[in-house]
Design a protein around this motif. Structure first.
Motif, PDB file in Angstrom:
ATOM      1  N   SER A 123       0.895  -1.163   0.007  1.00  0.00           N
ATOM      2  CA  SER A 123       0.070   0.069  -0.136  1.00  0.00           C
ATOM      3  C   SER A 123       0.859   1.248   0.053  1.00  0.00           C
ATOM      4  CB  SER A 123      -1.006  -0.027   1.213  1.00  0.00           C
ATOM      5  OG  SER A 123      -0.234   0.042   2.285  1.00  0.00           O
ATOM      6  N   ALA A 124       2.046   1.410   0.546  1.00  0.00           N
ATOM      7  CA  ALA A 124       2.878   2.133   0.679  1.00  0.00           C
ATOM      8  C   ALA A 124       3.435   2.455  -0.730  1.00  0.00           C
ATOM      9  CB  ALA A 124       3.932   2.077   1.642  1.00  0.00           C
ATOM     10  N   LYS A 125       3.911   1.463  -1.431  1.00  0.00           N
ATOM     11  CA  LYS A 125       4.397   1.591  -2.846  1.00  0.00           C
ATOM     12  C   LYS A 125       3.404   2.091  -3.694  1.00  0.00           C
ATOM     13  CE  LYS A 125       7.392  -1.554  -5.511  1.00  0.00           C
ATOM     14  NZ  LYS A 125       7.755  -2.774  -5.422  1.00  0.00           N
ATOM     15  N   ASP A 126       2.150   1.649  -3.409  1.00  0.00           N
ATOM     16  CA  ASP A 126       0.957   2.251  -4.391  1.00  0.00           C
ATOM     17  C   ASP A 126       0.762   3.656  -3.939  1.00  0.00           C
ATOM     18  OD1 ASP A 126       0.856  -0.377  -5.554  1.00  0.00           O
ATOM     19  OD2 ASP A 126      -1.014  -0.856  -4.352  1.00  0.00           O
ATOM     20  N   GLU A 127       0.720   4.207  -3.151  1.00  0.00           N
ATOM     21  CA  GLU A 127       0.531   5.536  -2.666  1.00  0.00           C
ATOM     22  C   GLU A 127       1.864   6.362  -3.131  1.00  0.00           C
ATOM     23  OE1 GLU A 127       0.142   7.866   1.610  1.00  0.00           O
ATOM     24  OE2 GLU A 127      -0.761   6.161   1.498  1.00  0.00           O
ATOM     25  N   ALA A 128       2.897   5.904  -3.060  1.00  0.00           N
ATOM     26  CA  ALA A 128       3.987   6.421  -3.664  1.00  0.00           C
ATOM     27  C   ALA A 128       3.809   6.799  -4.878  1.00  0.00           C
ATOM     28  CB  ALA A 128       5.209   5.856  -3.126  1.00  0.00           C
ATOM     29  N   ARG A 129       3.439   5.694  -5.781  1.00  0.00           N
ATOM     30  CA  ARG A 129       3.266   5.850  -7.206  1.00  0.00           C
ATOM     31  C   ARG A 129       2.190   6.694  -7.550  1.00  0.00           C
ATOM     32  NH1 ARG A 129       2.221   0.295  -8.405  1.00  0.00           N
ATOM     33  NH2 ARG A 129       4.397  -0.064  -8.502  1.00  0.00           N
ATOM     34  N   LYS A 130       0.951   6.683  -6.705  1.00  0.00           N
ATOM     35  CA  LYS A 130      -0.017   7.769  -6.965  1.00  0.00           C
ATOM     36  C   LYS A 130       0.500   9.129  -6.849  1.00  0.00           C
ATOM     37  CE  LYS A 130      -3.835   4.690  -5.793  1.00  0.00           C
ATOM     38  NZ  LYS A 130      -4.752   4.488  -4.739  1.00  0.00           N
ATOM     39  N   LEU A 131       1.291   9.375  -5.877  1.00  0.00           N
ATOM     40  CA  LEU A 131       1.751  10.859  -5.461  1.00  0.00           C
ATOM     41  C   LEU A 131       2.694  11.243  -6.913  1.00  0.00           C
ATOM     42  CD1 LEU A 131       2.731  10.634  -1.667  1.00  0.00           C
ATOM     43  CD2 LEU A 131       0.843  11.996  -2.837  1.00  0.00           C
ATOM     44  N   ALA A 132       3.407  10.244  -6.984  1.00  0.00           N
ATOM     45  CA  ALA A 132       4.556  10.435  -8.214  1.00  0.00           C
ATOM     46  C   ALA A 132       3.761  11.027  -9.629  1.00  0.00           C
ATOM     47  CB  ALA A 132       5.271   9.580  -8.410  1.00  0.00           C
ATOM     48  N   LEU A 133       2.675  10.153  -9.967  1.00  0.00           N
ATOM     49  CA  LEU A 133       1.728  10.562 -10.928  1.00  0.00           C
ATOM     50  C   LEU A 133       1.332  11.763 -11.042  1.00  0.00           C
ATOM     51  CD1 LEU A 133       0.156   6.899 -11.570  1.00  0.00           C
ATOM     52  CD2 LEU A 133       1.799   8.152 -13.143  1.00  0.00           C
TER      53      LEU A 133
END
Length: 173
Positions: A123-133
Motif C-alpha cells: 500500500s505504501a508503494k502504491d501510494e508513492a506511485r499515485k503521488l508521483a503520477l
C-alpha cells in the motif's frame, strides 16, 4: 564432534543468498556440511526463509548449536518455540494438545503480522506511485501552460495603443 547450525554464503557481491546448514564446528564457512536444512534470502522485503521444519527441530533436539543469526531465524520460524513447548510436555507442565494449540495460535499470530507487513509495504508503494503520477501530471500542465503562453499571439501590443488613444480622445473634448 560439535555440530552447528549456521549460514553458508552464496550469491554475488552485494547480493548474498544463504543456505542454512548443519556442519562440523571446525569446518570452514562455505566448506563441508552434514545436511542442508533450508535457505535464507535477505534481499527481499520481508526476508524469504525456507526451512525443513521437522529436520531442523530434530537437529536442535539432538544438540546442534545455532549461531546467533541462525538462532534468530529459527526463532522467527518457531523452531525454538516448538522445542520449548516439547520440553514443557516432557516435564509434565503441558499436554500434547495444549502444546499443539499454543503453537497453532502463535503461528496464526505470526502469519498475521507477516501479511500485515506485506500489505502495508504494497500500500505504501502504491501510494508513492499515485503521488508521483499526480506530481508528474501537475508538472505536465505547468509546462503546457508555459508553452501556450509562449506561443500565444502578441495580443498585448494591440491593446496597448488602444489604451493610449483613449486618454488622448478625452483630452480633446
Amino acid at each position: 564432534m560439535a555440530t552447528k547450525i549456521r549460514l553458508q554464503r552464496h550469491g554475488k557481491k552485494g547480493k548474498p543468498f544463504y543456505y542454512i546448514v548443519v556442519a562440523d564446528a571446525r569446518a570452514p564457512r562455505d566448506g563441508r556440511f552434514i545436511e542442508r536444512l533450508g535457505s535464507y534470502n535477505p534481499n527481499t522485503n520481508p526476508a524469504t526463509i525456507d526451512i525443513n521444519f521437522d529436520k531442523t527441530l530434530e537437529w536442535v533436539n539432538t544438540g546442534a548449536q545455532p549461531t546467533d543469526t541462525c538462532r534468530a531465524i529459527l526463532s522467527y520460524k518457531g523452531v525454538l518455540y516448538k522445542k520449548h513447548l516439547e520440553g514443557g510436555v516432557k516435564k509434565g507442565a503441558l499436554t500434547e494438545e495444549q502444546a499443539a494449540e499454543k503453537f497453532a495460535a502463535w503461528t496464526d499470530l505470526k502469519d498475521g503480522k507477516i501479511t500485515g507487513k506485506k500489505t502495508s509495504l504494497t500500500s505504501a508503494k502504491d501510494e508513492a506511485r499515485k503521488l508521483a503520477l499526480a506530481a508528474e501530471a501537475k508538472k505536465k500542465e505547468e509546462k503546457a501552460a508555459a508553452i501556450a503562453a509562449k506561443n500565444a499571439p502578441v495580443a498585448e501590443e494591440v491593446e496597448a495603443p488602444a489604451e493610449e488613444e483613449a486618454p488622448a480622445a478625452e483630452d480633446a473634448e
